[in-house]
Design a protein around this motif. Sequence first.
Motif, PDB file in Angstrom:
ATOM      1  N   LYS A  10       0.842  -1.199   0.000  1.00 36.77           N
ATOM      2  CA  LYS A  10       0.000   0.000   0.000  1.00 36.77           C
ATOM      3  C   LYS A  10       0.876   1.246   0.000  1.00 36.77           C
ATOM      4  O   LYS A  10       0.573   2.219  -0.673  1.00 36.77           O
ATOM      5  N   TYR A  11       1.961   1.213   0.775  1.00 32.83           N
ATOM      6  CA  TYR A  11       2.854   2.370   0.849  1.00 32.83           C
ATOM      7  C   TYR A  11       3.457   2.676  -0.521  1.00 32.83           C
ATOM      8  O   TYR A  11       3.450   3.813  -0.974  1.00 32.83           O
ATOM      9  N   ARG A  12       3.964   1.647  -1.196  1.00 34.34           N
ATOM     10  CA  ARG A  12       4.574   1.863  -2.507  1.00 34.34           C
ATOM     11  C   ARG A  12       3.540   2.333  -3.523  1.00 34.34           C
ATOM     12  O   ARG A  12       3.853   3.105  -4.416  1.00 34.34           O
ATOM     13  N   LYS A  13       2.299   1.888  -3.359  1.00 35.81           N
ATOM     14  CA  LYS A  13       1.235   2.338  -4.255  1.00 35.81           C
ATOM     15  C   LYS A  13       1.006   3.835  -4.111  1.00 35.81           C
ATOM     16  O   LYS A  13       0.735   4.522  -5.085  1.00 35.81           O
ATOM     17  N   THR A  14       1.122   4.354  -2.881  1.00 32.35           N
ATOM     18  CA  THR A  14       0.907   5.791  -2.670  1.00 32.35           C
ATOM     19  C   THR A  14       1.984   6.621  -3.360  1.00 32.35           C
ATOM     20  O   THR A  14       1.767   7.794  -3.645  1.00 32.35           O
ATOM     21  N   LEU A  15       3.147   6.025  -3.614  1.00 34.09           N
ATOM     22  CA  LEU A  15       4.228   6.756  -4.264  1.00 34.09           C
ATOM     23  C   LEU A  15       4.061   6.820  -5.781  1.00 34.09           C
ATOM     24  O   LEU A  15       4.647   7.681  -6.431  1.00 34.09           O
ATOM     25  N   GLN A  16       3.272   5.911  -6.334  1.00 32.00           N
ATOM     26  CA  GLN A  16       3.054   5.916  -7.775  1.00 32.00           C
ATOM     27  C   GLN A  16       2.324   7.180  -8.193  1.00 32.00           C
ATOM     28  O   GLN A  16       1.410   7.631  -7.512  1.00 32.00           O
ATOM     29  N   ASN A  17       2.758   7.765  -9.285  1.00 31.95           N
ATOM     30  CA  ASN A  17       2.151   8.978  -9.839  1.00 31.95           C
ATOM     31  C   ASN A  17       2.265  10.183  -8.904  1.00 31.95           C
ATOM     32  O   ASN A  17       1.489  11.119  -8.993  1.00 31.95           O
ATOM     33  N   ASP A  18       3.221  10.139  -7.975  1.00 28.87           N
ATOM     34  CA  ASP A  18       3.470  11.264  -7.068  1.00 28.87           C
ATOM     35  C   ASP A  18       4.614  12.081  -7.664  1.00 28.87           C
ATOM     36  O   ASP A  18       5.757  11.640  -7.686  1.00 28.87           O
ATOM     37  N   GLU A  19       4.308  13.263  -8.172  1.00 24.67           N
ATOM     38  CA  GLU A  19       5.302  14.070  -8.881  1.00 24.67           C
ATOM     39  C   GLU A  19       6.476  14.479  -7.992  1.00 24.67           C
ATOM     40  O   GLU A  19       7.616  14.509  -8.451  1.00 24.67           O
ATOM     41  N   VAL A  20       6.218  14.788  -6.735  1.00 24.85           N
ATOM     42  CA  VAL A  20       7.296  15.166  -5.812  1.00 24.85           C
ATOM     43  C   VAL A  20       8.237  13.981  -5.611  1.00 24.85           C
ATOM     44  O   VAL A  20       9.466  14.116  -5.690  1.00 24.85           O
ATOM     45  N   TRP A  21       7.665  12.797  -5.381  1.00 26.31           N
ATOM     46  CA  TRP A  21       8.482  11.597  -5.186  1.00 26.31           C
ATOM     47  C   TRP A  21       9.277  11.275  -6.453  1.00 26.31           C
ATOM     48  O   TRP A  21      10.462  10.957  -6.382  1.00 26.31           O
ATOM     49  N   GLU A  22       8.664  11.377  -7.607  1.00 25.12           N
ATOM     50  CA  GLU A  22       9.359  11.072  -8.863  1.00 25.12           C
ATOM     51  C   GLU A  22      10.543  12.023  -9.074  1.00 25.12           C
ATOM     52  O   GLU A  22      11.615  11.607  -9.499  1.00 25.12           O
ATOM     53  N   GLU A  23      10.365  13.300  -8.774  1.00 20.59           N
ATOM     54  CA  GLU A  23      11.453  14.270  -8.909  1.00 20.59           C
ATOM     55  C   GLU A  23      12.560  13.996  -7.896  1.00 20.59           C
ATOM     56  O   GLU A  23      13.746  14.054  -8.227  1.00 20.59           O
ATOM     57  N   ALA A  24      12.193  13.660  -6.674  1.00 19.79           N
ATOM     58  CA  ALA A  24      13.188  13.323  -5.649  1.00 19.79           C
ATOM     59  C   ALA A  24      13.974  12.080  -6.068  1.00 19.79           C
ATOM     60  O   ALA A  24      15.204  12.051  -5.965  1.00 19.79           O
ATOM     61  N   ARG A  25      13.282  11.057  -6.544  1.00 24.09           N
ATOM     62  CA  ARG A  25      13.946   9.828  -7.003  1.00 24.09           C
ATOM     63  C   ARG A  25      14.955  10.137  -8.107  1.00 24.09           C
ATOM     64  O   ARG A  25      16.075   9.641  -8.096  1.00 24.09           O
ATOM     65  N   ARG A  26      14.524  10.956  -9.060  1.00 22.06           N
ATOM     66  CA  ARG A  26      15.397  11.310 -10.179  1.00 22.06           C
ATOM     67  C   ARG A  26      16.652  12.011  -9.676  1.00 22.06           C
ATOM     68  O   ARG A  26      17.769  11.653 -10.062  1.00 22.06           O
ATOM     69  N   LYS A  27      16.509  12.965  -8.789  1.00 17.38           N
ATOM     70  CA  LYS A  27      17.654  13.723  -8.269  1.00 17.38           C
ATOM     71  C   LYS A  27      18.597  12.836  -7.459  1.00 17.38           C
ATOM     72  O   LYS A  27      19.816  12.974  -7.552  1.00 17.38           O
TER      73      LYS A  27
END
Length: 106
Positions: A10-27
Amino acid sequence: MGRIKGRISKYRKTLQNDEVWEEARRKVKIRDDHQCRICGSKIGLEVHHITYYVDGSSIRGNELNHLKWLITVCNNDHKKIHKDLNHPLNPKNKFKQNGETYKGIS
């Protein structure tokens, strides 16, 4: 009941399509040269939360301001981190290291 292999938590599902998380992951992956900071693998990479709280407040949704508490690891080392409460990257270790200063253990 434990996690069923192959089923996303469930936790990982909440991260999907989260723009802030995606940008943090990329950086974080760029900072870590797109490799596991423990073993150097470039396969099966994940970004790990070293902690979820800073000064008593959750960093969830605000990871871009707390990049040092994220680190790139391979999925095998990610599992090892969570199994070993004394691992310097385990969120429950009160002596944890941050992603900017961590030098590796291998």
